[in-house]
Design a protein around this motif. Structure first.
Motif, PDB file in Angstrom:
ATOM      1  N   HIS A 140       1.210  -1.088  -0.102  1.00 11.43           N
ATOM      2  CA  HIS A 140       0.325  -0.052  -0.042  1.00 11.43           C
ATOM      3  C   HIS A 140       0.772   0.902   0.080  1.00 11.43           C
ATOM      4  CE1 HIS A 140      -2.360   3.602   2.281  1.00 11.43           C
ATOM      5  NE2 HIS A 140      -3.096   2.518   1.634  1.00 11.43           N
ATOM      6  N   ASP A 141       2.135   1.115   0.907  1.00 12.19           N
ATOM      7  CA  ASP A 141       2.282   2.627   0.335  1.00 12.19           C
ATOM      8  C   ASP A 141       3.545   2.826  -0.378  1.00 12.19           C
ATOM      9  OD1 ASP A 141       1.930   2.773   3.744  1.00 12.19           O
ATOM     10  OD2 ASP A 141       3.733   1.569   4.673  1.00 12.19           O
ATOM     11  N   LYS A 142       3.928   1.525  -1.059  1.00  7.89           N
ATOM     12  CA  LYS A 142       4.078   1.644  -2.982  1.00  7.89           C
ATOM     13  C   LYS A 142       3.264   2.587  -3.425  1.00  7.89           C
ATOM     14  CE  LYS A 142       8.099   0.108  -2.305  1.00  7.89           C
ATOM     15  NZ  LYS A 142       9.540   0.066  -2.153  1.00  7.89           N
ATOM     16  N   GLN A 143       2.082   2.784  -3.673  1.00  5.51           N
ATOM     17  CA  GLN A 143       1.281   3.313  -4.177  1.00  5.51           C
ATOM     18  C   GLN A 143       0.996   3.148  -5.637  1.00  5.51           C
ATOM     19  OE1 GLN A 143       2.175   7.135  -3.764  1.00  5.51           O
ATOM     20  NE2 GLN A 143       1.063   8.058  -1.371  1.00  5.51           N
ATOM     21  N   GLY A 144       1.145   2.268  -5.634  1.00  3.78           N
ATOM     22  CA  GLY A 144       0.934   1.396  -6.770  1.00  3.78           C
ATOM     23  C   GLY A 144       2.002   0.972  -7.325  1.00  3.78           C
ATOM     24  N   GLY A 145       3.156   1.263  -6.777  1.00  8.52           N
ATOM     25  CA  GLY A 145       4.401   0.990  -7.327  1.00  8.52           C
ATOM     26  C   GLY A 145       5.561  -0.413  -6.532  1.00  8.52           C
ATOM     27  N   LEU A 146       5.773  -0.780  -7.223  1.00  9.76           N
ATOM     28  CA  LEU A 146       6.702  -2.301  -7.549  1.00  9.76           C
ATOM     29  C   LEU A 146       7.125  -2.398  -5.980  1.00  9.76           C
ATOM     30  CD1 LEU A 146       7.771  -5.105  -8.465  1.00  9.76           C
ATOM     31  CD2 LEU A 146       9.805  -3.597  -8.889  1.00  9.76           C
ATOM     32  N   CYS A 147       6.551  -3.729  -5.111  1.00 11.05           N
ATOM     33  CA  CYS A 147       7.622  -3.862  -4.488  1.00 11.05           C
ATOM     34  C   CYS A 147       7.856  -5.093  -4.229  1.00 11.05           C
ATOM     35  CB  CYS A 147       6.860  -4.166  -3.333  1.00 11.05           C
ATOM     36  SG  CYS A 147       6.896  -4.203  -1.170  1.00 11.05           S
ATOM     37  N   THR A 148       9.400  -4.521  -4.225  1.00  7.34           N
ATOM     38  CA  THR A 148      10.193  -5.916  -4.355  1.00  7.34           C
ATOM     39  C   THR A 148      10.244  -7.850  -3.908  1.00  7.34           C
ATOM     40  OG1 THR A 148      12.251  -5.194  -3.277  1.00  7.34           O
ATOM     41  CG2 THR A 148      12.008  -4.983  -5.625  1.00  7.34           C
ATOM     42  N   LYS A 149      10.599  -8.486  -3.531  1.00  6.61           N
ATOM     43  CA  LYS A 149      10.601  -9.582  -2.687  1.00  6.61           C
ATOM     44  C   LYS A 149      11.374  -9.826  -1.423  1.00  6.61           C
ATOM     45  CE  LYS A 149       8.651 -13.358  -6.216  1.00  6.61           C
ATOM     46  NZ  LYS A 149       9.233 -14.749  -6.787  1.00  6.61           N
ATOM     47  N   ASP A 150      12.403  -8.696  -1.734  1.00  5.29           N
ATOM     48  CA  ASP A 150      13.249  -8.144  -0.941  1.00  5.29           C
ATOM     49  C   ASP A 150      13.281  -7.320   0.110  1.00  5.29           C
ATOM     50  OD1 ASP A 150      15.472  -9.612  -1.934  1.00  5.29           O
ATOM     51  OD2 ASP A 150      16.439  -7.983  -2.920  1.00  5.29           O
ATOM     52  N   GLU A 151      11.904  -6.357  -0.328  1.00  2.98           N
ATOM     53  CA  GLU A 151      11.356  -5.537   0.616  1.00  2.98           C
ATOM     54  C   GLU A 151      10.647  -6.262   1.007  1.00  2.98           C
ATOM     55  OE1 GLU A 151      11.791  -1.238  -2.117  1.00  2.98           O
ATOM     56  OE2 GLU A 151      10.460  -2.285  -2.757  1.00  2.98           O
ATOM     57  N   LEU A 152       9.699  -7.252   1.235  1.00  5.42           N
ATOM     58  CA  LEU A 152       8.756  -8.022   1.570  1.00  5.42           C
ATOM     59  C   LEU A 152       9.164  -8.738   2.560  1.00  5.42           C
ATOM     60  CD1 LEU A 152       6.040  -8.367  -1.510  1.00  5.42           C
ATOM     61  CD2 LEU A 152       5.906  -7.268   0.877  1.00  5.42           C
ATOM     62  N   ALA A 153      10.830  -9.504   2.100  1.00  6.24           N
ATOM     63  CA  ALA A 153      11.440 -10.376   3.793  1.00  6.24           C
ATOM     64  C   ALA A 153      12.156  -9.164   4.524  1.00  6.24           C
ATOM     65  CB  ALA A 153      12.538 -10.447   2.983  1.00  6.24           C
TER      66      ALA A 153
END
Length: 203
Positions: A140-153
């Protein structure tokens, strides 16, 4: 002294009556008004009774406090109708004898209320686990932008310092889709960016 209320705007609106000498606002759980927003400081601002009125004071916050759109540089008196912005959170002052309108239903689509950590899909509240909410909040904080797997991890499993496999992330995304999507196999909100990560469409 005329009674006033502080209203925290959002799908899950909260109302606080200013009936004491001090009301603190910030991200820390010790505050009177707790707001879940990364742009709000742990101890961000306070409202203090002064004589027959109230003053708004910034507590040295990193991103500042806006009163009616202007950054607060010194304590300022507040009145019914004034609006306050902390990070992405909006608050307003209302007279104590003013009738509050009914809380409107959440708008259609996917709504993430970062103030109370609640989520709605098409007006229906969705119950998420802590890990599921952390992942959704990052997207949600990416406002429609890419969230990478590394960021999720890193964001969802900080205790493992990013040492989380794709399988764990994919399973978490799969559980989220089952809760958010009408058809998890044809997602409308939680989209895969092949080979890179995911992005969230709120509408």
């Amino acid at each position: 002294m005329d009674l006033m209320r502080l209203v925290v705007q959002g799908p899950a609106r909260r109302v606080y009556t200013l009936d004491g000498s001090r009301l603190t606002i910030g991200r820390d759980e010790a505050n009177d008004v707790v707001v879940d927003d990364p742009y709000v400081s742990r101890h961000h601002a306070e409202i203090v009774q002064v004589g027959e009125g109230y003053q708004l004071r910034d507590l040295g916050s990193q991103n500042g406090t806006l009163l009616n759109g202007k950054r607060l540089t010194e304590p300022a008196s507040v009145y019914p109708g004034d609006r306050v912005t902390l990070g992405r959170i909006s608050l307003s002052f209302q007279a104590g004898n003013e009738t509050l309108p009914l809380t409107p239903p959440p708008p259609p689509g996917l709504v993430v209320d970062t103030v109370q950590a609640k989520v709605w899909v098409e007006g229906r509240e969705v119950q998420l686990t802590a890990k599921e909410y952390l992942a959704l909040r990052l997207l949600h904080d990416k406002q429609g932008g890419l969230c990478t797997k590394d960021e999720l991890a890193q964001g969802v499993w900080p205790e493992y310092q990013g040492g989380v496999g794709d399988y764990n992330i994919e399973q978490l995304i799969s559980r989220l889709r089952r809760k958010l999507e009408a058809d998890p196999d044809a997602p409308h909100y939680l989209l895969t960016v092949r080979g890179l990560g995911y992005r969230l469409e709120s509408r």
